[in-house]
Structures are given as structure tokens and as C-alpha cells.
Design a protein around this motif. Structure first.
Motif, mmCIF file in Angstrom:
data_model
loop_
_atom_site.group_PDB
_atom_site.id
_atom_site.type_symbol
_atom_site.label_atom_id
_atom_site.label_comp_id
_atom_site.label_asym_id
_atom_site.label_seq_id
_atom_site.Cartn_x
_atom_site.Cartn_y
_atom_site.Cartn_z
ATOM 1 N N GLY A 1 41.172 -5.207 -4.399
ATOM 2 C CA GLY A 1 40.491 -7.554 -5.253
ATOM 3 C C GLY A 1 40.799 -7.980 -4.505
ATOM 4 N N GLY A 2 41.342 -7.963 -3.092
ATOM 5 C CA GLY A 2 41.945 -8.729 -2.393
ATOM 6 C C GLY A 2 41.540 -8.968 -1.014
ATOM 7 N N ILE A 3 43.080 -10.023 0.141
ATOM 8 C CA ILE A 3 42.548 -9.290 1.079
ATOM 9 C C ILE A 3 43.940 -8.629 1.223
ATOM 10 N N ALA A 4 44.217 -7.514 1.449
ATOM 11 C CA ALA A 4 45.392 -7.370 2.241
ATOM 12 C C ALA A 4 45.992 -7.942 3.512
ATOM 13 N N LYS A 5 47.548 -8.721 3.594
ATOM 14 C CA LYS A 5 47.495 -9.485 4.525
ATOM 15 C C LYS A 5 47.653 -8.517 5.847
ATOM 16 N N ASN A 6 47.934 -7.254 5.621
ATOM 17 C CA ASN A 6 48.692 -5.886 6.615
ATOM 18 C C ASN A 6 47.269 -6.114 7.448
ATOM 19 N N TYR A 7 46.359 -6.189 6.892
ATOM 20 C CA TYR A 7 44.798 -5.263 7.678
ATOM 21 C C TYR A 7 43.947 -6.609 7.594
ATOM 22 N N SER A 8 44.591 -7.919 6.759
ATOM 23 C CA SER A 8 43.229 -9.111 6.778
ATOM 24 C C SER A 8 41.913 -7.742 6.514
ATOM 25 N N THR A 9 41.712 -7.249 5.186
ATOM 26 C CA THR A 9 40.952 -6.858 4.745
ATOM 27 C C THR A 9 40.896 -6.421 3.142
ATOM 28 N N ASN A 10 39.752 -5.840 2.867
ATOM 29 C CA ASN A 10 39.998 -5.351 1.388
ATOM 30 C C ASN A 10 39.092 -4.498 1.214
ATOM 31 N N LYS B 1 46.159 -5.568 -11.381
ATOM 32 C CA LYS B 1 45.455 -4.628 -10.520
ATOM 33 C C LYS B 1 45.932 -4.811 -9.284
ATOM 34 N N THR B 2 45.964 -5.877 -8.659
ATOM 35 C CA THR B 2 45.502 -6.499 -7.155
ATOM 36 C C THR B 2 46.192 -6.331 -6.175
ATOM 37 N N THR B 3 47.281 -7.073 -6.846
ATOM 38 C CA THR B 3 48.985 -6.592 -5.755
ATOM 39 C C THR B 3 49.674 -5.155 -6.008
ATOM 40 N N THR B 4 49.191 -4.834 -6.921
ATOM 41 C CA THR B 4 49.688 -2.828 -7.232
ATOM 42 C C THR B 4 48.708 -1.956 -5.921
ATOM 43 N N SER B 5 47.741 -2.890 -6.288
ATOM 44 C CA SER B 5 47.000 -1.526 -5.509
ATOM 45 C C SER B 5 46.768 -1.697 -3.742
ATOM 46 N N THR B 6 47.157 -2.725 -3.292
ATOM 47 C CA THR B 6 47.097 -3.250 -2.345
ATOM 48 C C THR B 6 48.328 -2.810 -2.092
ATOM 49 N N LEU B 7 49.547 -2.685 -2.236
ATOM 50 C CA LEU B 7 50.788 -1.881 -2.150
ATOM 51 C C LEU B 7 50.516 -1.135 -2.098
ATOM 52 N N LEU B 8 50.286 0.233 -3.160
ATOM 53 C CA LEU B 8 50.073 1.518 -3.495
ATOM 54 C C LEU B 8 49.315 2.054 -2.047
ATOM 55 N N SER B 9 48.194 1.061 -1.730
ATOM 56 C CA SER B 9 47.564 1.343 0.015
ATOM 57 C C SER B 9 48.836 1.019 1.347
ATOM 58 N N HIS B 10 48.975 0.691 0.909
ATOM 59 C CA HIS B 10 49.999 0.036 2.280
ATOM 60 C C HIS B 10 51.239 1.296 2.346
ATOM 61 N N ILE C 1 34.441 -10.058 -3.678
ATOM 62 C CA ILE C 1 35.455 -9.542 -2.934
ATOM 63 C C ILE C 1 35.446 -7.950 -2.752
ATOM 64 N N GLY C 2 34.699 -7.508 -4.621
ATOM 65 C CA GLY C 2 34.344 -5.770 -4.636
ATOM 66 C C GLY C 2 33.251 -5.448 -4.005
ATOM 67 N N MET C 3 32.414 -6.961 -3.885
ATOM 68 C CA MET C 3 30.664 -6.384 -3.634
ATOM 69 C C MET C 3 30.761 -6.507 -1.987
ATOM 70 N N SER C 4 31.838 -7.215 -1.093
ATOM 71 C CA SER C 4 31.959 -7.221 0.261
ATOM 72 C C SER C 4 32.592 -6.544 0.463
ATOM 73 N N ALA C 5 33.190 -5.841 -0.304
ATOM 74 C CA ALA C 5 33.839 -4.048 0.414
ATOM 75 C C ALA C 5 33.215 -3.045 0.660
ATOM 76 N N LEU D 1 57.798 -0.681 1.598
ATOM 77 C CA LEU D 1 58.050 -2.047 0.555
ATOM 78 C C LEU D 1 58.623 -2.423 1.467
ATOM 79 N N ALA D 2 59.545 -2.205 2.339
ATOM 80 C CA ALA D 2 60.164 -4.295 3.209
ATOM 81 C C ALA D 2 59.048 -4.391 3.941
ATOM 82 N N SER D 3 57.455 -3.794 4.920
ATOM 83 C CA SER D 3 56.895 -4.130 5.399
ATOM 84 C C SER D 3 55.486 -5.175 4.807
ATOM 85 N N PHE D 4 55.840 -5.092 3.745
ATOM 86 C CA PHE D 4 54.754 -4.908 3.108
ATOM 87 C C PHE D 4 54.429 -6.404 2.686
ATOM 88 N N GLY D 5 53.436 -6.832 3.463
ATOM 89 C CA GLY D 5 53.564 -8.543 3.114
ATOM 90 C C GLY D 5 52.608 -9.589 2.700
#
Length: 462
Positions: free
Chosen positions: A147-156, A124-133, A17-21, A309-313
């Protein structure tokens, strides 16, 4: 190291997951990118569709010829999960290629950015993805290695023209010590990766070293109750919690009928009222408090944060719901440490207090099973029904006497069974299911879609 001086980037373990990013980043930046991974997955297929040359056999001849013939122009990045006898990696090292770990590459990229690091043994992954959103909404964009695929953006990987970068600061192999963030959050410092660290004290020391690398004038947001040496006198330190006080915390928490929560966020300067998080689960409220606290170090647009926060997927494989009806629920979660497991199960039990919860758990790594068998058993015993699978070895060879049996025999839940992965669908087809959760960091994810399809067909859910 000046990355722009290279033309080619070759990644050994490109499907991680980190390497693919990183592969996506360099591909987007105009480098020619190729890589090896052991297994073809949805992620490696996505990389191939984006123009990355991926192969699956450890064969020097499969490294593209223009990479092999130009050592001075080729940067090689590898993950520490690659075994030491890997022929491609050893060839590249022996033939004068510049070879660096994934963490070093991320550190070089982050050095020129205003970096926000999200660290912790779990969360880490949920918090960093939410922070990014949050920052996409508040700043109009952000750079993020997730460290995961963000469902809002379909990418890491997220890219932006501004200089703010969100980085998941991974303690595995002390990777986060390549980062020198402007601000950071630490969600947890439990004992983990003891095959690397040897002791919990060494884990805490490494987190202390990470804190010492936060730049002067920066900030640390630390979960209430987490004790770690605080030696950096050049930064501000804040505490956060859900409902246990601290500089950042939630008040007026209300659970909604769909398992999401509405709450006020109290900060040192203001109160953000009636926030509703778009994903369910008590544990995600805690992640939201941490993400908002770190977001407020680079923005004061609280209305934008509330909208985000409300639109986080959510994140794929992090408290990820496939079915959620009043009579049948199925979710998947990546939890693979006893405390992660406890938090995940507790959140599900809190969401569905009068329903029967069955958990399918696949232990990850022999060493982690050996070190934390008692903790795993205690967490799994919170379930009404336990289905335990064999250990997923990942990068490890078997350890004599270490099997899922050492967890199984300590589980106190009366309804428990130990089976192989191949038996799972047949076992589930003969059970009445109310709330079902698959949990683990191995290849259990390959069973999620088949389980969801079987349940939808069986219970006539569209």
C-alpha cells in the motif's frame, strides 16, 4: 475466475496505490494493460514509462479500441473509490465486460500462493513492506502487493519465483474478505470507515470474519490489547507488543542518537539480540515486532531477519524524513486517523524530547472529520504548534457544517492556526522551525518537496 484466459486488463482508477500494483503485476505477466485515473501523478507517470496506457479524462473514446472491441478478452478492474456515475465504468458494465473490484483481483492472485496478510486500521503499509523486505533477505525473494512505495525497491510490487505472497489486507469496503491467508497479523481494530460500516461493532465483526478465513493450521498474530472475536479454532493465536509482554515483544530497548532503536526481540522459541531498525520512530519498533512474528511462520533464519531490519529503508510517506539535523528536522507521514495521528506525533515527541514540534495536518474525508473531530483534536493537541488545513474531500461531496473548523475549535494547543493550502508556504516562511511534520492522506504530499526545498534554502542545508 481464470485470469489467464484474458488478453487485456483495463483498470478504472489505475493511479491508486493498490490499483497501480495490480497494473504492474498484469503488465509483468504479459497482459496488455491500460487504465483511467482522474489525476496525473508521479505514480501514473511511472506506469506510463513501464508501458501502461494511462489517460486522465473520463471518456469512453479514450479506452483503447482493441480493449473496447474485445469484451470477452478484456478484464476490467475498478476501485470502489470511483463514483457511481463514472461514464467509462458504466459503459463497460453495460456492454458485457467482466468487471471486478480490486480486492477480487487480488484475492484471485493470492488464492494460488502461500499468503501472509497484514490487516489493521493503521500500521498495515509499514508492517507489510517491512515483512516483505525481511522475506527478500531470508527467502531470496517474495511476492508482495503493498500500500505504499518501498524505499528499498522504489515500487509497490515485488515478484518472486517462490509461492510466498505478502498482501496488505485492507478493511475498506471489506476488501480483506477476499483473502484466505495462511497466516495474518492484525495491528489495530479502531473505528474507521464508518461511512462503510456504520458502527465500531460492525468493524470488529468484519475483522472476526477475516480471522475466520485464515486457513486451518495457520496463525494469527494479534497486537496485545486488541480485542476482536476469536472464533477460528483451527489456528494458533499469538500476541505481540513493544514492551507490554506477549508471545513476541521487545526488551533492552535503547534509543540511538539518530532516532532509531536497538532492541532484543523475544519470541516463543528464541531471542534475537541487538536488532537495530534502519528507520527511526518508536511506532516502527512495534511494526518490526509484528513483521518478524509473521516472517517466522515461513522462515527460521533469524540472522537474515536481523540483517534485513538494519537495512530497511522505510516507505514513502510513512514517517518519511526529508531533513534530520540537530537543529532542523522535517518529516512527512500518511497518518489520517486519530490513533495513527497520536502514534505518529508521540513517536516524534519521544525522538526529540527537548525540541518544539510543529504539525501541519490535512483532514481526509468529510465523514471521517465528522465522526472523529474530537479524536483528531486530542491528538493534534499533543503538538507544540498546529497548522490545520482544509479538508481533502477525496471521493466525497461536502457535508453541511463539516469543515476543519470543527476540529480546530477543539484543539487545546495554544499555538494553532487554520489556513488554506495555498497560504502554507508563506506562513512557514515567517516561522522559526525546529521539528516540522506534514501529516495526512490527501494531496498534502504535493507540498512536501516545496517545503523541504524552502527549508533547505532558508537554513543553508545541502
Amino acid at each position: 475466475m481464470e485470469i489467464p484466459s484474458y488478453k487485456y486488463v483495463y483498470l478504472v482508477g489505475v493511479g491508486g496505490i493498490g490499483m497501480s500494483a495490480l497494473a504492474r503485476y498484469f503488465n509483468h505477466q504479459g497482459f496488455k494493460v491500460a487504465g483511467y485515473d482522474r489525476t496525473e501523478t508521479e505514480l501514473t507517470r511511472a506506469l506510463a514509462s513501464e508501458g501502461v496506457d494511462v489517460h486522465y479524462d473520463d471518456s469512453i473514446s479514450l479506452i483503447p479500441s482493441d480493449f473496447r472491441s474485445n469484451p470477452a478478452d478484456t478484464l476490467v478492474i475498478y476501485t470502489p473509490a470511483i463514483p457511481s456515475d463514472h461514464s467509462e465504468l458504466n459503459y463497460l458494465i453495460a456492454n458485457g465486460f467482466k468487471v471486478i473490484k480490486r480486492s477480487v483481483a487480488l484475492g484471485v492472485i493470492a488464492a494460488s500462493k502461500r499468503t501472509l496478510g497484514v490487516a489493521g486500521t493503521h500500521g498495515k503499509t509499514t508492517t507489510s513492506t517491512l515483512l516483505s523486505h525481511l522475506l527478500v533477505e531470508a527467502l531470496g525473494g517474495v511476492n508482495a502487493f503493498l500500500g505504499g512505495i518501498a524505499k528499498n525497491y522504489s515500487t509497490n510490487l515485488l515478484l518472486s519465483k517462490n509461492d510466498v505472497l505478502v498482501a496488505e489486507a485492507d478493511e475498506f469496503d471489506r476488501s480483506f474478505l477476499q483473502l484466505f491467508p495462511n497466516a495474518a497479523v492484525i495491528t489495530s481494530t479502531d473505528a474507521d470507515h464508518l461511512d462503510i460500516y456504520g458502527s465500531h461493532e460492525a468493524v470488529l465483526r468484519s475483522f472476526a470474519d477475516f480471522i475466520n478465513q485464515i486457513k486451518p493450521g495457520g496463525a494469527l498474530v494479534l497486537k496485545q490489547g486488541v480485542e476482536v472475536p476469536l472464533e477460528n479454532k483451527e489456528i494458533a493465536v499469538y500476541r505481540y507488543s513493544i514492551d507490554k509482554g506477549g508471545d513476541y515483544h521487545a526488551e533492552n530497548i535503547v534509543r540511538n542518537s539518530n532516532g532509531t532503536y536497538t532492541f532484543d526481540i523475544v519470541t516463543p522459541k528464541t531471542r534475537i539480540e541487538a536488532c537495530t531498525l534502519g528507520v527511526p520512530g518508536w511506532i516502527n519498533v512495534e511494526n518490526a515486532i509484528a513483521a518478524v512474528a509473521l516472517a517466522l511462520t515461513v522462515t527460521d533464519d533469524t540472522e537474515a531477519l536481523k540483517r534485513a531490519l538494519a537495512s530497511f529503508g522505510g516507505v514513502k510517506r510513512r514517517f518519511d524524513f526529508y531533513i534530520n539535523t540537530p537543529t532542523l528536522t522535517f518529516l512527512d507521514d500518511y497518518a489520517h486517523h486519530p490513533e495513527e495521528l497520536r502514534a505518529s506525533i508521540s513517536s516524534v515527541k519521544a525522538m526529540f524530547p527537548n525540541r518544539k514540534v510543529c504539525g501541519i495536518f490535512q483532514p481526509h474525508l468529510y465523514t471521517r472529520t465528522r465522526d472523529f473531530a474530537e479524536g483528531f483534536a486530542q491528538s493534534l493537541s499533543l503538538l507544540d504548534e498546529v497548522i490545520l488545513l482544509d479538508i481533502y474531500p477525496a471521493r466525497e461531496l461536502p457535508i453541511e457544517g463539516v469543515t476543519s473548523q470543527i476540529i480546530f475549535e477543539k484543539i487545546t494547543a495554544s499555538n494553532k492556526v487554520l489556513i488554506t493550502k495555498s497560504e502554507l508556504l508563506d506562513v512557514l516562511s515567517k516561522r522559526e522551525i525546529d521539528v516540522l511534520m506534514t501529516v495526512g492522506a490527501g494531496d498534502i504530499d504535493k507540498l512536501v518537496e516545496p517545503i523541504a526545498d524552502m527549508l533547505k534554502n532558508r537554513y543553508s542545508i545541502k
